[in-house]
Motif scaffolding. Sequence first.
Motif, mmCIF file in Angstrom:
data_model
loop_
_atom_site.group_PDB
_atom_site.id
_atom_site.type_symbol
_atom_site.label_atom_id
_atom_site.label_comp_id
_atom_site.label_asym_id
_atom_site.label_seq_id
_atom_site.Cartn_x
_atom_site.Cartn_y
_atom_site.Cartn_z
ATOM 1 N N ALA B 133 47.716 -11.125 -73.432
ATOM 2 C CA ALA B 133 46.683 -10.053 -73.556
ATOM 3 C C ALA B 133 45.352 -10.762 -74.132
ATOM 4 O O ALA B 133 44.464 -10.010 -74.534
ATOM 5 C CB ALA B 133 47.012 -9.120 -74.607
ATOM 6 N N ALA B 134 45.417 -11.996 -73.963
ATOM 7 C CA ALA B 134 43.988 -12.670 -74.374
ATOM 8 C C ALA B 134 42.804 -12.270 -73.606
ATOM 9 O O ALA B 134 43.096 -12.031 -72.236
ATOM 10 C CB ALA B 134 44.235 -14.389 -74.161
ATOM 11 N N GLY B 135 41.577 -12.195 -74.393
ATOM 12 C CA GLY B 135 40.429 -11.914 -73.419
ATOM 13 C C GLY B 135 40.799 -10.229 -73.108
ATOM 14 O O GLY B 135 40.211 -9.874 -72.227
ATOM 15 N N THR B 136 41.179 -9.275 -73.999
ATOM 16 C CA THR B 136 41.342 -7.944 -73.788
ATOM 17 C C THR B 136 40.846 -7.229 -74.973
ATOM 18 O O THR B 136 40.450 -7.685 -75.977
ATOM 19 C CB THR B 136 42.585 -7.447 -73.632
ATOM 20 N N GLY B 137 40.636 -5.833 -75.034
ATOM 21 C CA GLY B 137 40.211 -5.199 -76.178
ATOM 22 C C GLY B 137 41.014 -5.318 -77.255
ATOM 23 O O GLY B 137 40.609 -5.380 -78.374
ATOM 24 N N ALA B 138 42.426 -5.303 -77.270
ATOM 25 C CA ALA B 138 43.284 -5.478 -78.375
ATOM 26 C C ALA B 138 42.736 -6.805 -79.186
ATOM 27 O O ALA B 138 42.880 -6.684 -80.386
ATOM 28 C CB ALA B 138 44.600 -5.491 -77.735
ATOM 29 N N PHE B 139 42.406 -7.910 -78.379
ATOM 30 C CA PHE B 139 42.070 -9.024 -79.185
ATOM 31 C C PHE B 139 40.882 -8.887 -79.937
ATOM 32 O O PHE B 139 40.714 -9.231 -81.142
ATOM 33 C CB PHE B 139 41.830 -10.157 -78.098
ATOM 34 N N ARG B 170 40.978 -20.362 -74.361
ATOM 35 C CA ARG B 170 42.169 -20.453 -73.614
ATOM 36 C C ARG B 170 43.311 -19.528 -74.008
ATOM 37 O O ARG B 170 43.827 -18.735 -73.448
ATOM 38 C CB ARG B 170 42.913 -21.662 -73.785
ATOM 39 N N CYS B 171 43.331 -19.176 -75.499
ATOM 40 C CA CYS B 171 44.542 -18.496 -75.797
ATOM 41 C C CYS B 171 44.228 -17.844 -77.063
ATOM 42 O O CYS B 171 43.688 -18.444 -77.908
ATOM 43 C CB CYS B 171 45.677 -19.389 -76.229
ATOM 44 N N THR B 172 44.627 -16.467 -77.034
ATOM 45 C CA THR B 172 44.240 -15.697 -78.370
ATOM 46 C C THR B 172 44.554 -16.348 -79.766
ATOM 47 O O THR B 172 44.092 -16.227 -80.762
ATOM 48 C CB THR B 172 45.053 -14.175 -78.187
ATOM 49 N N VAL B 173 45.887 -16.856 -79.530
ATOM 50 C CA VAL B 173 46.214 -17.586 -80.967
ATOM 51 C C VAL B 173 45.499 -18.515 -81.402
ATOM 52 O O VAL B 173 45.105 -18.818 -82.500
ATOM 53 C CB VAL B 173 47.863 -17.862 -80.665
ATOM 54 N N TYR B 204 38.489 -14.600 -69.490
ATOM 55 C CA TYR B 204 38.419 -13.650 -68.180
ATOM 56 C C TYR B 204 38.302 -14.503 -67.055
ATOM 57 O O TYR B 204 38.851 -14.476 -65.949
ATOM 58 C CB TYR B 204 37.360 -12.582 -68.402
ATOM 59 N N LEU B 205 37.028 -15.305 -67.059
ATOM 60 C CA LEU B 205 36.563 -15.943 -65.980
ATOM 61 C C LEU B 205 37.649 -17.174 -65.425
ATOM 62 O O LEU B 205 37.654 -17.545 -64.361
ATOM 63 C CB LEU B 205 35.230 -16.377 -66.013
ATOM 64 N N ASN B 206 38.230 -17.790 -66.804
ATOM 65 C CA ASN B 206 38.848 -18.663 -66.390
ATOM 66 C C ASN B 206 40.518 -18.247 -65.948
ATOM 67 O O ASN B 206 41.223 -19.309 -65.606
ATOM 68 C CB ASN B 206 39.033 -19.628 -67.853
ATOM 69 N N PHE B 234 28.893 -12.488 -70.477
ATOM 70 C CA PHE B 234 29.191 -12.506 -68.998
ATOM 71 C C PHE B 234 28.012 -12.820 -68.124
ATOM 72 O O PHE B 234 28.056 -13.652 -67.336
ATOM 73 C CB PHE B 234 29.721 -10.973 -68.440
ATOM 74 N N GLU B 235 26.827 -12.290 -68.561
ATOM 75 C CA GLU B 235 25.469 -12.666 -67.893
ATOM 76 C C GLU B 235 25.156 -14.157 -68.081
ATOM 77 O O GLU B 235 24.838 -14.698 -67.017
ATOM 78 C CB GLU B 235 24.329 -11.787 -68.467
ATOM 79 N N GLU B 236 25.553 -14.678 -69.104
ATOM 80 C CA GLU B 236 25.136 -16.044 -69.373
ATOM 81 C C GLU B 236 26.231 -17.153 -68.785
ATOM 82 O O GLU B 236 25.903 -18.151 -68.102
ATOM 83 C CB GLU B 236 25.353 -16.454 -70.949
ATOM 84 N N GLU B 237 27.459 -16.513 -68.813
ATOM 85 C CA GLU B 237 28.533 -17.465 -68.225
ATOM 86 C C GLU B 237 28.362 -17.441 -66.683
ATOM 87 O O GLU B 237 28.628 -18.233 -65.925
ATOM 88 C CB GLU B 237 29.783 -16.760 -68.424
ATOM 89 N N THR B 238 28.049 -16.145 -66.069
ATOM 90 C CA THR B 238 28.035 -16.264 -64.688
ATOM 91 C C THR B 238 26.608 -16.625 -63.817
ATOM 92 O O THR B 238 26.338 -16.739 -62.733
ATOM 93 C CB THR B 238 28.546 -14.788 -63.968
ATOM 94 N N GLY B 239 25.520 -15.818 -64.798
ATOM 95 C CA GLY B 239 24.158 -15.964 -64.193
ATOM 96 C C GLY B 239 23.869 -14.974 -63.371
ATOM 97 O O GLY B 239 22.990 -14.674 -62.814
ATOM 98 N N PHE B 240 24.800 -13.953 -63.265
ATOM 99 C CA PHE B 240 24.559 -12.627 -62.664
ATOM 100 C C PHE B 240 23.857 -11.738 -63.483
ATOM 101 O O PHE B 240 24.276 -11.735 -64.692
ATOM 102 C CB PHE B 240 25.894 -12.170 -61.843
ATOM 103 N N GLU B 241 23.299 -10.697 -63.020
ATOM 104 C CA GLU B 241 22.905 -9.450 -63.616
ATOM 105 C C GLU B 241 24.436 -8.722 -63.817
ATOM 106 O O GLU B 241 24.911 -8.326 -62.677
ATOM 107 C CB GLU B 241 21.789 -8.721 -62.983
ATOM 108 N N ILE B 242 24.585 -8.201 -64.987
ATOM 109 C CA ILE B 242 25.828 -7.275 -64.958
ATOM 110 C C ILE B 242 25.488 -5.924 -65.149
ATOM 111 O O ILE B 242 24.840 -5.499 -66.090
ATOM 112 C CB ILE B 242 26.688 -7.691 -66.160
ATOM 113 N N LEU B 243 26.067 -5.066 -64.236
ATOM 114 C CA LEU B 243 25.522 -3.704 -64.191
ATOM 115 C C LEU B 243 26.735 -2.974 -65.074
ATOM 116 O O LEU B 243 27.928 -2.917 -64.691
ATOM 117 C CB LEU B 243 25.599 -3.008 -63.231
#
Lengths: 372, 328
Positions: B133-139, B170-173, B204-206, B234-243
Amino acid sequence: MPQSVIFTFPRLGDYHIVIKSFLREIVPAAHVIVPPPVTQKTLDLGSRYSPDFICSPFKVTLGNYLEGLEQGANVLLQTGMGCRFGYYGEVQEQILRDLGYDFQFLCFSCGQARLDRVYAAMKRLNPSLNPAQFAHALLAGAKKIHMMDKFNRYMRENMAFEKAQGSFLRLQSNLYEALQKTNNISLLHQTSGAIFAAMNKIPLETPQRPLRVGVVGDLYTLMEPSSNFYLENELIKQGISVSRMMSVSFLFLRSNARSLRGAQGYLKYTVGANGVDSVCQCKRYAQMGFDGIVHMKSFGCTPEINATPALQRLSRDYKIPILHLSFDTQTSETGVQTRIEAFSDMLAMKRKAQAASAAPAFGKGERSVGNA
Amino acid sequence: MHERTRVFLGVDVGSISTKGVIINNENEVLSSDYIWTEGNPIEATKQLIRSLQSGLDDGVAVTAVGVTGSARKLVGAMLGAQVTKNEITAHAVGTLSRYPQARTILEIGGQDSKLILLDGGVVVDYAMNTLCAAGTGAFLSSQAKRLGVRVEDMGAIALTSQSPSKIAARCTVFAESDMIHKAQTGHKKEDLIAGLCHAVAANYLNNLAKGKRLREPVVFQGGVSKNAGVVRAFEEETGFEILVDPNSHLMGAVGAAILAKEAGEESEFDFHITDVFFSTVAHECEGCSNRCEVVSFLKDGEVMDLWGNRCPKGAAVRHAADCAQRER
C-alpha cells in the motif's frame, strides 16, 4: 523391496491420469496415490514447511507430497528444470526427511531427466521390467498426453461458444475415463478417433471475430489451474477464446534455440526456464492479431521477471494489452478477479470502439493518431 | 407523478471511504456525498443513501443503480443494483464523461492505486498496485497523524514549502523511518509534508507506471487527488499539466451511475432500503479441505445472496437457510 511400493507425485493439471497409468504398467505390483486436489489445506501444509521466499509451486507441491505421505505413499517422484525448479527435488526431500518421514525419493531433474535413468530406477522397483514393456508404457503415455493436450487446447479455444452448456466438459470426462481404462495403443487410437470426431461435432455459436486472449508464463502456474484461480475458465465465462501453447507436449518438444529465434528482436539471450517461450509465444499471438495477453507467473519467478521488459516492449510495438499477474499462496482471489474483469471489459470496449470508428458515420480515424 | 425525471444512482464503496452520486440523463451530478466507510460498508451505504436523498428534489425517480469499489458485491446485493462493475472500468467511464480526450488517468485511493491508459476514449492498458500500500492514501493519513496535522490540510501545508525534504520513496516503511530521521535533524514540518507528497508521486511513477508511456491529457483522481501537494509533485515529476476535476473523488461513483444508466434495465429504486435490516453471516464450510469462507447476506433475516463458496456443495446453501431461521 521389503514393503510394497506406493507411489505419489505432485499434481499438475489433469496429467495425474497419465502418470498413474504409466506407473501401473511398469510397476504392476505398486499402488499409486494421486494426491487430492489442491485445497487450502495443501497450501497451508506446504507453506508451513517451506522457505518463505521460495516460489509458490514449491510450496504447493510440497503440500501434495505431505498429503500423499499421509495416505501412506513411500516412493516420491519429482522432476526439475532450468530455474529454481531444478533444485526442488533435493530441498523437498531434505525437508520431508527432517520431518521424519520414511520414503524413497526418485528425482529426475536436470541431468537426471533421462529415460535410461528412469528405466534403471523403475527396474530396481520391478526387477522383471524389460525394455519392451517400458517402451510400450512410454508410447501409451505419450499418446495419452498428446490426446489430452490436443483436446484441451481445442476446448479452451472454443468452450466459450458451445451451444449447449457443458458439452465440452462432458466429452472431456469421457476422454479421461477412456484414458484411465486402457494402455493398449491400438485401442487408444480408436478412442482418439471417436473423441475427436465427437469434439469436432460439438455445436458452436462462434461470433465472426471472437475476442481472443493468449496466456503465457511459467509452466506450473499455467498448467495447474488451482494456482491461478482457474483464470482460463473465468475468461471463457466472459465469452473469450483462450489460447495456451504451454502443455506437457510442448515441454517435450520445445527448444531454447527455436524459441529464441521466435523472440527475435526482443531477446538476444535465454533468460532461464520458460522466459524465452513467454516472449516467443507473446510475439506470435501479437502477430496473429490476438486481442490481449495474460502473463502469469508465480511470485518471484526470475525467468518470467527477466522476460517482462521484452513483453512490455512487445505490448507497445504491437499495441496489444498484456495483463501481468503474480500468484503466491497469499494472493487474494478478489484482486485477481477484479483485474480479469477489467481486462475483459477493456478488450470488449476496445473492440466496440474499433467497430464504431470503422463505420463511416464516425470516421474520425482516432486509431491512427498517437505514437508521436 | 408519471412525469418525474429519471435519474441514476452510482455508489463506490472503497476500503476507506464510501462515495455516492445521483446523476441525470446528461451525466450531471445532482447530489453527492463522500463519507468514511469505517469498516462497515452496509452502515456507510445506508448513511450515504439518506444523505443523497436529502439532496434531491421530489420531481425525480432513481431508475437504475450501479455499484463499484471493493465492497461492490455486498453493496450491489444490498441495493439490488443493475450493474456491479470493477473499479477500473467504472473510473475510466466516469472520467471519460468529463474528459473525453483523456489519455492517462492516475487514481490514488485509500488502499490501492491504479493507472489507466486510454486511446480514442477506450482503455488500452491499466495497472493496479499489487502487494503493497506504499504511495496510497493510507500512507498519507498515517503520516499526517504522526506529524499532528489533519490529512485534509496536508496539501495546503505542502504548498508552502520552499525546499521539500528528500524522502525515500521505495517503500512505506523506509519512507517513514527516513521521515523520522529528517524530522529529528531539524527539517521543517512543511518541508517534510511536501517531501511525503513527492514520495507518493515518485512511488506511484516508479511502481505502477514502470514501463508504461504516459501521455497528455493526464487526469488525476481518487481521494489523494484532493491533496494539492501531491498534484504539484506529479506535475514536477512528469512535467505534464495534471487535470483535477472538482468531483475527482467521485469519478468511480459517476462511472458506476453511467454504466447503470446504459445497462438498459430500469426499475425504480426504493429509498426505504435505509430502514431495512441487513446483515451478513460468515461461516467456514466444512464440505472439503478447501474450507471456503462462505458469506450469507441477509435482508430482514431472509437470505438474499451467498458468496465465497467455490463449489455447489449443499452444505453452504443449507447453512444459509439455517442462518435465516436463527435470525428470525
